[in-house]
Design a protein around this motif. Structure first.
Motif, PDB file in Angstrom:
ATOM      1  N   VAL B  43      41.909  35.254  25.245  1.00  0.00           N
ATOM      2  CA  VAL B  43      41.586  36.564  25.807  1.00  0.00           C
ATOM      3  C   VAL B  43      40.906  37.444  24.754  1.00  0.00           C
ATOM      4  O   VAL B  43      41.317  37.461  23.594  1.00  0.00           O
ATOM      5  CB  VAL B  43      42.877  37.233  26.341  1.00  0.00           C
ATOM      6  CG1 VAL B  43      42.701  38.717  26.543  1.00  0.00           C
ATOM      7  CG2 VAL B  43      43.293  36.575  27.655  1.00  0.00           C
ATOM      8  N   LEU B  44      39.864  38.124  25.188  1.00  0.00           N
ATOM      9  CA  LEU B  44      39.194  39.107  24.331  1.00  0.00           C
ATOM     10  C   LEU B  44      39.936  40.427  24.487  1.00  0.00           C
ATOM     11  O   LEU B  44      40.070  40.946  25.593  1.00  0.00           O
ATOM     12  CB  LEU B  44      37.729  39.257  24.762  1.00  0.00           C
ATOM     13  CG  LEU B  44      36.874  40.249  23.983  1.00  0.00           C
ATOM     14  CD1 LEU B  44      36.682  39.807  22.533  1.00  0.00           C
ATOM     15  CD2 LEU B  44      35.517  40.432  24.667  1.00  0.00           C
ATOM     16  N   LYS B  45      40.411  40.945  23.361  1.00  0.00           N
ATOM     17  CA  LYS B  45      41.296  42.108  23.406  1.00  0.00           C
ATOM     18  C   LYS B  45      40.646  43.325  22.765  1.00  0.00           C
ATOM     19  O   LYS B  45      39.910  43.182  21.777  1.00  0.00           O
ATOM     20  CB  LYS B  45      42.613  41.775  22.677  1.00  0.00           C
ATOM     21  CG  LYS B  45      43.354  40.595  23.297  1.00  0.00           C
ATOM     22  CD  LYS B  45      44.398  39.994  22.396  1.00  0.00           C
ATOM     23  CE  LYS B  45      43.829  39.244  21.221  1.00  0.00           C
ATOM     24  NZ  LYS B  45      43.366  37.894  21.496  1.00  0.00           N
ATOM     25  N   SER B  46      40.952  44.471  23.281  1.00  0.00           N
ATOM     26  CA  SER B  46      40.382  45.687  22.711  1.00  0.00           C
ATOM     27  C   SER B  46      41.004  45.993  21.355  1.00  0.00           C
ATOM     28  O   SER B  46      42.222  46.070  21.237  1.00  0.00           O
ATOM     29  CB  SER B  46      40.626  46.873  23.641  1.00  0.00           C
ATOM     30  OG  SER B  46      40.237  48.064  22.967  1.00  0.00           O
ATOM     31  N   PRO B  47      40.162  46.201  20.334  1.00  0.00           N
ATOM     32  CA  PRO B  47      40.709  46.615  19.039  1.00  0.00           C
ATOM     33  C   PRO B  47      40.947  48.124  18.991  1.00  0.00           C
ATOM     34  O   PRO B  47      41.506  48.628  18.030  1.00  0.00           O
ATOM     35  CB  PRO B  47      39.614  46.205  18.053  1.00  0.00           C
ATOM     36  CG  PRO B  47      38.358  46.239  18.852  1.00  0.00           C
ATOM     37  CD  PRO B  47      38.716  45.977  20.294  1.00  0.00           C
ATOM     38  N   TYR B  48      40.487  48.814  20.027  1.00  0.00           N
ATOM     39  CA  TYR B  48      40.645  50.271  20.071  1.00  0.00           C
ATOM     40  C   TYR B  48      41.765  50.644  21.046  1.00  0.00           C
ATOM     41  O   TYR B  48      41.907  50.027  22.094  1.00  0.00           O
ATOM     42  CB  TYR B  48      39.347  50.946  20.531  1.00  0.00           C
ATOM     43  CG  TYR B  48      38.216  50.784  19.555  1.00  0.00           C
ATOM     44  CD1 TYR B  48      38.158  51.545  18.390  1.00  0.00           C
ATOM     45  CD2 TYR B  48      37.221  49.838  19.782  1.00  0.00           C
ATOM     46  CE1 TYR B  48      37.116  51.383  17.483  1.00  0.00           C
ATOM     47  CE2 TYR B  48      36.181  49.659  18.881  1.00  0.00           C
ATOM     48  CZ  TYR B  48      36.134  50.437  17.726  1.00  0.00           C
ATOM     49  OH  TYR B  48      35.129  50.271  16.830  1.00  0.00           O
ATOM     50  N   PRO B  49      42.494  51.703  20.721  1.00  0.00           N
ATOM     51  CA  PRO B  49      43.547  52.127  21.645  1.00  0.00           C
ATOM     52  C   PRO B  49      42.995  52.808  22.892  1.00  0.00           C
ATOM     53  O   PRO B  49      43.695  52.942  23.880  1.00  0.00           O
ATOM     54  CB  PRO B  49      44.370  53.112  20.806  1.00  0.00           C
ATOM     55  CG  PRO B  49      43.430  53.612  19.759  1.00  0.00           C
ATOM     56  CD  PRO B  49      42.486  52.484  19.467  1.00  0.00           C
ATOM     57  N   ASP B  93      47.276  51.087  38.901  1.00  0.00           N
ATOM     58  CA  ASP B  93      46.274  51.506  37.911  1.00  0.00           C
ATOM     59  C   ASP B  93      45.777  50.355  37.037  1.00  0.00           C
ATOM     60  O   ASP B  93      45.182  50.576  36.002  1.00  0.00           O
ATOM     61  CB  ASP B  93      46.827  52.648  37.046  1.00  0.00           C
ATOM     62  CG  ASP B  93      48.004  52.233  36.183  1.00  0.00           C
ATOM     63  OD1 ASP B  93      48.195  51.027  35.965  1.00  0.00           O
ATOM     64  OD2 ASP B  93      48.727  53.124  35.711  1.00  0.00           O
ATOM     65  N   TRP B  94      46.022  49.115  37.442  1.00  0.00           N
ATOM     66  CA  TRP B  94      45.621  47.948  36.642  1.00  0.00           C
ATOM     67  C   TRP B  94      44.382  47.275  37.234  1.00  0.00           C
ATOM     68  O   TRP B  94      44.177  47.287  38.430  1.00  0.00           O
ATOM     69  CB  TRP B  94      46.720  46.889  36.645  1.00  0.00           C
ATOM     70  CG  TRP B  94      47.906  47.159  35.798  1.00  0.00           C
ATOM     71  CD1 TRP B  94      48.968  47.952  36.142  1.00  0.00           C
ATOM     72  CD2 TRP B  94      48.202  46.629  34.499  1.00  0.00           C
ATOM     73  NE1 TRP B  94      49.900  47.940  35.122  1.00  0.00           N
ATOM     74  CE2 TRP B  94      49.450  47.142  34.112  1.00  0.00           C
ATOM     75  CE3 TRP B  94      47.527  45.773  33.625  1.00  0.00           C
ATOM     76  CZ2 TRP B  94      50.047  46.822  32.887  1.00  0.00           C
ATOM     77  CZ3 TRP B  94      48.117  45.458  32.411  1.00  0.00           C
ATOM     78  CH2 TRP B  94      49.358  45.985  32.046  1.00  0.00           C
ATOM     79  N   LYS B  95      43.626  46.613  36.334  1.00  0.00           N
ATOM     80  CA  LYS B  95      42.585  45.692  36.780  1.00  0.00           C
ATOM     81  C   LYS B  95      42.759  44.380  36.029  1.00  0.00           C
ATOM     82  O   LYS B  95      43.370  44.344  34.972  1.00  0.00           O
ATOM     83  CB  LYS B  95      41.198  46.279  36.499  1.00  0.00           C
ATOM     84  CG  LYS B  95      40.831  47.352  37.489  1.00  0.00           C
ATOM     85  CD  LYS B  95      39.379  47.757  37.322  1.00  0.00           C
ATOM     86  CE  LYS B  95      38.964  48.689  38.449  1.00  0.00           C
ATOM     87  NZ  LYS B  95      37.566  49.103  38.287  1.00  0.00           N
ATOM     88  N   VAL B  96      42.183  43.320  36.582  1.00  0.00           N
ATOM     89  CA  VAL B  96      42.328  42.001  35.942  1.00  0.00           C
ATOM     90  C   VAL B  96      41.775  42.058  34.515  1.00  0.00           C
ATOM     91  O   VAL B  96      42.419  41.629  33.559  1.00  0.00           O
ATOM     92  CB  VAL B  96      41.613  40.905  36.764  1.00  0.00           C
ATOM     93  CG1 VAL B  96      41.730  39.562  36.056  1.00  0.00           C
ATOM     94  CG2 VAL B  96      42.198  40.836  38.168  1.00  0.00           C
ATOM     95  N   LEU B  97      40.549  42.575  34.391  1.00  0.00           N
ATOM     96  CA  LEU B  97      39.970  42.862  33.076  1.00  0.00           C
ATOM     97  C   LEU B  97      39.420  44.272  33.159  1.00  0.00           C
ATOM     98  O   LEU B  97      38.860  44.661  34.182  1.00  0.00           O
ATOM     99  CB  LEU B  97      38.818  41.895  32.758  1.00  0.00           C
ATOM    100  CG  LEU B  97      39.154  40.424  32.573  1.00  0.00           C
ATOM    101  CD1 LEU B  97      37.861  39.616  32.457  1.00  0.00           C
ATOM    102  CD2 LEU B  97      40.032  40.192  31.350  1.00  0.00           C
ATOM    103  N   GLU B 106      44.556  45.334  25.009  1.00  0.00           N
ATOM    104  CA  GLU B 106      44.291  45.191  26.452  1.00  0.00           C
ATOM    105  C   GLU B 106      43.118  44.242  26.666  1.00  0.00           C
ATOM    106  O   GLU B 106      42.116  44.268  25.955  1.00  0.00           O
ATOM    107  CB  GLU B 106      44.002  46.553  27.095  1.00  0.00           C
ATOM    108  CG  GLU B 106      43.765  46.414  28.594  1.00  0.00           C
ATOM    109  CD  GLU B 106      43.985  47.681  29.407  1.00  0.00           C
ATOM    110  OE1 GLU B 106      44.019  48.767  28.815  1.00  0.00           O
ATOM    111  OE2 GLU B 106      44.120  47.554  30.642  1.00  0.00           O
ATOM    112  N   ALA B 107      43.258  43.393  27.689  1.00  0.00           N
ATOM    113  CA  ALA B 107      42.260  42.347  27.944  1.00  0.00           C
ATOM    114  C   ALA B 107      40.974  42.949  28.500  1.00  0.00           C
ATOM    115  O   ALA B 107      40.991  43.657  29.506  1.00  0.00           O
ATOM    116  CB  ALA B 107      42.826  41.329  28.919  1.00  0.00           C
ATOM    117  N   ILE B 108      39.859  42.652  27.828  1.00  0.00           N
ATOM    118  CA  ILE B 108      38.549  43.113  28.318  1.00  0.00           C
ATOM    119  C   ILE B 108      37.630  41.938  28.631  1.00  0.00           C
ATOM    120  O   ILE B 108      36.527  42.113  29.127  1.00  0.00           O
ATOM    121  CB  ILE B 108      37.874  44.054  27.292  1.00  0.00           C
ATOM    122  CG1 ILE B 108      37.739  43.356  25.931  1.00  0.00           C
ATOM    123  CG2 ILE B 108      38.662  45.339  27.142  1.00  0.00           C
ATOM    124  CD1 ILE B 108      36.894  44.138  24.943  1.00  0.00           C
ATOM    125  N   GLY B 109      38.085  40.738  28.323  1.00  0.00           N
ATOM    126  CA  GLY B 109      37.273  39.562  28.608  1.00  0.00           C
ATOM    127  C   GLY B 109      38.094  38.323  28.318  1.00  0.00           C
ATOM    128  O   GLY B 109      39.242  38.419  27.866  1.00  0.00           O
TER     129      GLY B 109
END
Lengths: 299, 784
Positions: B43-49, B93-97, B106-109
């Motif tokens: 999973v590609l994860k956000s490095p930013y909060p 309030d969730w999305k798959v990505l 958080e997963a962005i890809g």
């Protein structure tokens, strides 16, 4: 380190793996491949590679070199090969009997599983300020034997460390073994460490070794862990205690000096203030216990 | 009333059906599953909060054999991953990505390749352009006007809501007139408490394998506490007909509530499998798992009033919940927090304001006790303080005020009300007090010297399900399927998940008890969504009370059929026949009492039924439990504080539990040992602090810096005494209630009270670390 890189599960980077069977071959490989890392037990190295803190191109596995491993008593000295497993040291009758302080330090490292894999050379050369094994060797004034290409040298172990993860070793050198002089009659030591749980890297640790003659401290070494960029020996405290008869006042002042002499930081394991304050009580306990054990042994 | 002596299987220690597979390492968990042609995902994860993802450039990997998934390729649907509440209580309030990550991790890809290493290398070649946004890491800060909005719009029951001041939802309740109640109080104490944010540290990290099927459907093996809700959610997101989604039951390597919701890995892997048309496995690393879920941090302002006779008069609670970047079950939790609070002690007047607040942190979810350990810590600390001020012994003060048999109980929130029908509080407290010599404990802060010991007590409870006589906002029913095999044994199938505590074994014992057969004759069959009837989820300590209730219901139906068939075979009146267990023959037997030769084994019944074409004896049914009985617990703990290092250790533990009929004594006691260890660690150790500058967890997700206790941190077994109260729950299967969460809930309050007894200091923040203890002692010394 990027969140998309670090983990403790996968090593996606490519590296070459070498398994020399003699020290000479090992040193030649170290010389040939500058971008190297030595694999001893791997308990620090492999997680660091997964965390991507280290990305060596060459891994030199020393496990197949028999002369790097083992514990031997020769005259008034004990030799410990750098590749000796921590668990082996812990279970060695020689160490238990002759170097009880080192035994206590080693037993405090990680879990049984970690000690089954980890080595004393790795514990030292990883150069963690929290290394319990290194702390014991410092308090016992161990000599480190370093081998390079056409080179052999000896340094006192407390002179080995430069900072977290850094030693004076060049990429083409390795530590072959440690030599510890067996403490004289009338010696005693004490190691204490405080962590968040019983299975934790020390938040702060202390090792004290002393020799007592006619109720006076003749030789004394005090070393603290996790209080500075390297394991820290405190000559001022040692000097203060040497040639003195132990009283409550002496211990109190020595403990205060120990607390004043450390330079801790605040990290996730504890605050700097905590370490400063805990150092007082821990130094009191360690000095008192070492003194009592030494006196007991003197009799 | 106790029926223990009459039972043949219940109340005895029996071997677990999954025991051998687990101790020999042969059990297959979802993270062990491997399929032909399976891809491994990362999973590609956000490095930013907090950020907008402007673009994800995958041109560097276009020549590699890798499947890439970006936010634009997943269904544009907002959902809530937890489907335990009714739609009017489920905030989405969730999305798959996401292309607007709200916490670090958080997963962005996602990418999938032939090996995990290849996938990881590909992941590192993706180039992402972010627009970083400011972020907020404290719930109180997040509610301030100047704080950046984390969500603009969320969905409740198909309706779009605007989020104001980052408050995701709120609950306000008043019963009686708390203001008047305080006016009438002789003594009032008010304190502010702040809990920690703990990581579950379940053994198995979140994991899933998804196989796309030729018919357009999917088969899913995942870490979950609910098969059916997983299927419903995947149907909602991907639009696949439910009959074509098969969620298979796989043993769960621990959970502690972290898989009540469908874990984010599941829909991501489904999307990858649908895109690649190949099986996909996605197993989180421990570091990803630590960025995936944690407990709710709560800030309480708690005010209690009492009369000088020692009766509580009024209470007010403000609760602020730090829920992190998304809602999982914040709204139902707000109801539970007040429920847990008001169901502990009788409060004639009470008022409550609870707010769930978004922050740019890992989303919070249920963690064993679902807010109950947090509020019970505050209440039990304040009860001690009140007792001290009133000059009443804290134990006696509790006995004067506790809610027990015959009282209204609404632990699971204002929509789940029922009357307590069994209660062992008094027995737990009086017996425990005797065992530790409570009334002779040291006077607080009376000790000098380096090591100081103290004894504290605390009590609590948890529900056994969310049942009630009328429906509320919490869905709670289960079901079971039981059939007689041709050799006289039974196959038992339930959708209910066992987290590792032995819940399904308890079901087997309940069935064996009812049908009078040897326990070995009840065979548990692992099944899937297609072969089971609905069960909501294993949570709320409902596994035995609800799930076991369903098992008992079908066992009784099967028993009636056995009676009918046996009646035909024995030429006897079915209703007059009796059942007994015949260990020699390894069979259940139906017989006519006093008439020689008129008996028949289950095997003979099954044999006859088959050859005479009578059919299979089986029953399948759903079961809704009529009540929500609390299981009560009480702890007495002695601690020793090292005033030189600030370290505190548990010296002895006495724990009493009222769980109704005890089904498996060792496993029940094991729950208490585990509950204590977890509660101990909650009190003195665990937290997931953030680095505000980077916005990431201070420990970066490494468990080397998320310590949990080992056996060495616990008292020796001989100093850890567990006893069970002699109670019987009339609405439970054979009188049984739950235990899982009540085992934990009172621990933090008890330990904090023991620390206070030892050193005379009260702490209002968790965890009470060695640093805090040492610094408090120094402060105390300096002021003396």
């Amino acid at each position: 380190v990027s969140i998309n890189k670090f983990n403790t599960h996968i090593i996606p980077t490519r590296f070459e793996y070498h398994t020399p069977t003699t020290i000479t071959d090992a040193v030649e490989l170290l010389k040939k491949y500058e971008n190297n890392k030595i694999l001893a037990g791997g308990t620090d190295l492999i997680p660091k590679m997964k965390q991507r803190l280290l990305e060596p191109r060459h891994l030199i596995n020393l496990k197949k070199i028999p002369e790097l491993r083992g514990i031997e008593e020769k005259g008034d000295k004990i030799h410990i090969g750098a590749l000796t497993k921590l668990r082996e040291i812990e279970r060695s009758k020689i160490i238990q009997k002759k170097l009880p302080l080192l035994h206590d330090c080693i037993r405090s490292i990680g879990s049984v599983q970690i000690r089954n894999m980890g080595t004393i050379g790795g514990n030292v050369c990883n150069a963690s300020p929290a290394a319990d094994g290194a702390l014991g060797l410092i308090a016992l004034d161990a000599i480190t034997h370093i081998v390079g290409l056409n080179l052999e040298k000896e340094v006192k172990i407390d002179k080995l460390f430069m900072g977290p993860g850094h030693t004076i070793l060049s990429p083409s050198e390795l530590v072959s073994n440690f030599t510890v002089r067996i403490p004289e009659e009338g010696s005693g030591g004490c190691f204490i460490s405080v962590g968040r749980t019983s299975l934790d890297i020390s938040t702060i640790s202390i090792a004290v070794q002393m020799t007592v003659k006619r109720s006076r401290i003749q030789v004394c070494r005090v070393a603290l862990g996790s209080v500075a960029p390297t394991p820290l020996r405190l000559p001022d405290v040692e000097e203060h205690l040497t040639d003195r008869k132990v009283t409550n006042v002496l211990i109190e002042t020595a403990a205060e000096m120990a607390s004043d002499g450390i330079k801790p930081i605040t990290d996730i394991r504890g605050t700097a203030e905590y370490r400063k304050q805990a150092a007082i009580g821990m130094a009191k306990e360690a000095i008192t216990t070492a003194w009592e054990k030494a006196k007991e042994a003197e009799r | 009333m106790s029926k223990v002596s009459e039972f043949t299987v219940l109340g005895k220690d029996t071997r677990r059906q999954d025991g051998i597979a687990k101790v020999t390492g042969r059990e297959v968990f979802s993270s062990d599953i491997s399929l032909p042609r399976m891809l491994h995902a990362r999973v590609l994860k956000s490095p930013y909060p907090h950020a907008h993802v402007k673009s994800i450039d995958s041109s560097k990997i276009k020549d590699l054999d890798v499947v890439v998934l970006t936010p634009g390729e997943v269904p544009d649907i907002k959902f809530c991953p937890r489907l335990v509440s009714t739609p009017d209580s489920t905030y989405k309030d969730w999305k798959v990505l996401t292309d607007k990550p709200r916490y670090v991790g958080e997963a962005i890809g996602a990418v999938a390749a032939d090996s995990e290493e290849e996938a990881q290398r590909a992941l590192e070649l993706l180039e992402v352009e972010y627009e970083p946004l400011s972020a907020v890491f404290d719930a109180e800060e997040a509610m301030k006007k100047q704080a950046i909005p984390i969500h603009d719009e969320i969905i409740l029951d198909e309706e779009t809501l605007k989020v104001k001041n980052n408050i995701g939802c709120q609950v306000e309740i008043e019963e009686g007139d708390s203001k008047k109640g305080f006016e009438e109080s002789d003594i009032i104490v008010e304190r502010t408490y702040r809990t920690n944010r703990r990581y579950h540290n379940q053994l198995e990290c979140k994991s899933v394998v998804v196989r796309p099927e030729p018919n357009g459907g999917i088969t899913v093996w995942s870490t979950t506490q609910t098969l059916h809700n997983t299927r419903i959610l995947l149907h909602e997101i991907f639009g696949i007909p439910m009959g074509k989604i098969r969620v298979i039951k796989v043993p769960l390597g621990g959970s502690f509530g972290s898989s009540i919701q469908v874990n984010p890995v599941v829909p991501i892997a489904v999307a990858l499998a649908l895109k690649s048309k190949r099986p996909v496995k996605l197993s989180y690393t421990r570091e990803e798992d630590l960025h995936d879920h944690c407990s709710y941090q709560m800030i309480f302002r708690l005010k209690l009033g009492a009369s000088k006779e020692g009766k509580l008069t009024s209470g007010h609670l403000d609760a602020i919940l730090d829920i992190g970047g998304h809602q999982i079950q914040a709204y139902p939790l707000l109801g539970c927090v007040v429920g847990w609070w008001v169901s502990l002690y009788k409060l004639p007047h009470k008022s409550y304001m609870g707010k769930a607040v978004y922050t740019n942190k890992v989303p919070s979810c249920a963690f064993r006790g679902y807010g109950n350990p947090q509020i019970t810590w505050a209440v039990e600390t304040l009860m001690d303080e009140l007792a001290e001020k009133l000059g009443i012994d804290p134990l006696d003060f509790r006995l004067k005020n506790y809610i027990g048999e015959g009282d209204l109980f609404w632990g699971q929130g204002p929509s789940v009300k029922s009357i307590i029908q069994s209660c062992g509080v008094e027995e737990i407290l009086t017996r425990g007090a005797e065992m530790v010599d409570w009334y002779n404990r040291p006077k607080a802060a009376s000790q000098r010297g380096r090591y100081r010991r103290g004894i504290g007590m605390g009590r609590g409870y948890h529900t056994s399900s969310a049942g009630a006589p009328v429906p509320g906002t919490v869905i709670d029913f289960g079901g079971a399927f039981l059939k007689l095999n041709e050799d006289g044994t039974f196959d038992y199938i339930t959708a209910l998940m066992d987290h590792g505590g032995g819940t399904i074994d308890a079901h087997a014992k309940i069935i064996a008890e009812e049908l009078c057969v040897p326990l070995d004759n009840i065979n548990v069959v692992n099944a899937d969504t297609g072969t089971t009837v609905y069960d909501v989820c294993t949570h709320a300590s409902r596994g035995i009370y609800s799930g076991g209730g369903a098992a008992l219901k079908v066992a009784m139906q099967v028993k009636e059929k056995l009676r009918d068939f046996a009646g035909k075979m024995l030429d006897g009146y079915p209703h007059a026949l009796k059942f007994r267990r015949d260990m020699e023959r390894g069979q259940g037997v139906v017989y006519a009492e006093g008439i020689e030769g008129r008996e028949v084994t289950f095997k003979e019944i099954a044999y006859n039924a088959r050859h005479k074409n009578w059919g299979t004896i089986a029953a399948v049914d759903s079961y809704r439990q009529p009540s929500c009985p609390p299981h009560f617990t009480g702890y007495f703990v002695e601690v020793e504080v090292d005033t030189w290092t600030g370290k505190v250790r548990p010296v002895q533990v006495v724990a009493g539990a009222d769980i109704g009929t005890v089904i498996n004594p060792k496993l029940a006691a094991g729950q208490i040992h585990g509950g204590f260890a977890q509660g101990w660690s909650m009190t003195v150790n665990e937290d997931t602090p953030y680095m505000p500058k980077e916005g990431d967890l201070w420990n970066h997700g490494f468990i080397a810096d998320y310590k949990i206790p080992t056996t060495k941190d616990m008292p020796p077994l001989e100093d850890f005494q567990v006893f069970f109260a002699n109670t019987y729950e009339p609405t439970g299967p054979f009188g049984a209630k739950g235990i899982g969460e009540g085992a934990l809930n009172p621990v933090a309050g008890t330990v904090a009270n023991a620390i206070q007894n030892a050193i005379g200091v009260r702490f209002y923040d968790l965890p009470i670390t060695k640093d805090m203890i040492l610094s408090a002692l120094k402060e105390k010394e300096d002021t003396q």
